[in-house]
Design a protein around this motif. Structure first.
Motif, mmCIF file in Angstrom:
data_model
loop_
_atom_site.group_PDB
_atom_site.id
_atom_site.type_symbol
_atom_site.label_atom_id
_atom_site.label_comp_id
_atom_site.label_asym_id
_atom_site.label_seq_id
_atom_site.Cartn_x
_atom_site.Cartn_y
_atom_site.Cartn_z
ATOM 1 N N LEU A 24 -17.489 8.412 -13.880
ATOM 2 C CA LEU A 24 -18.718 8.252 -13.103
ATOM 3 C C LEU A 24 -18.478 7.379 -11.881
ATOM 4 O O LEU A 24 -18.937 7.697 -10.780
ATOM 5 N N ASN A 27 -16.645 9.299 -9.368
ATOM 6 C CA ASN A 27 -17.330 10.538 -9.005
ATOM 7 C C ASN A 27 -16.454 11.764 -9.287
ATOM 8 O O ASN A 27 -16.263 12.637 -8.450
ATOM 9 N N THR A 28 -15.899 11.786 -10.492
ATOM 10 C CA THR A 28 -15.057 12.903 -10.920
ATOM 11 C C THR A 28 -15.319 13.159 -12.399
ATOM 12 O O THR A 28 -16.220 12.570 -12.983
#
Length: 65
Positions: A24, A27-28
């Protein structure tokens, strides 16, 4: 891009939760984080390993990627 092969990986709850938390923050996906961790381990074990099959192996003084 290299062909992906589905692999099941069993993790203790604490590892899965931490992996999801880091994913998180980055952002993956947790899967991508696991692939990165495996590459880091393989580089640590074998400095000639390259996570990109078409690239030449790195030398001891360069960054992993």
């Amino acid at each position: 891009m290299e062909k992906m092969v589905r692999t099941n990986l069993y993790l203790p709850t604490y590892q899965k939760e931490k992996l999801e938390q880091l994913a998180l923050e980055e952002n993956t996906s947790a899967s991508e984080m696991a692939r990165r961790a495996i590459d880091a381990y393989l580089i640590w074990r074998d400095p000639n390993y390259s996570p990109h099959p078409k690239l030449q192996s790195r030398n001891g003084d360069s960054s992993p990627v």
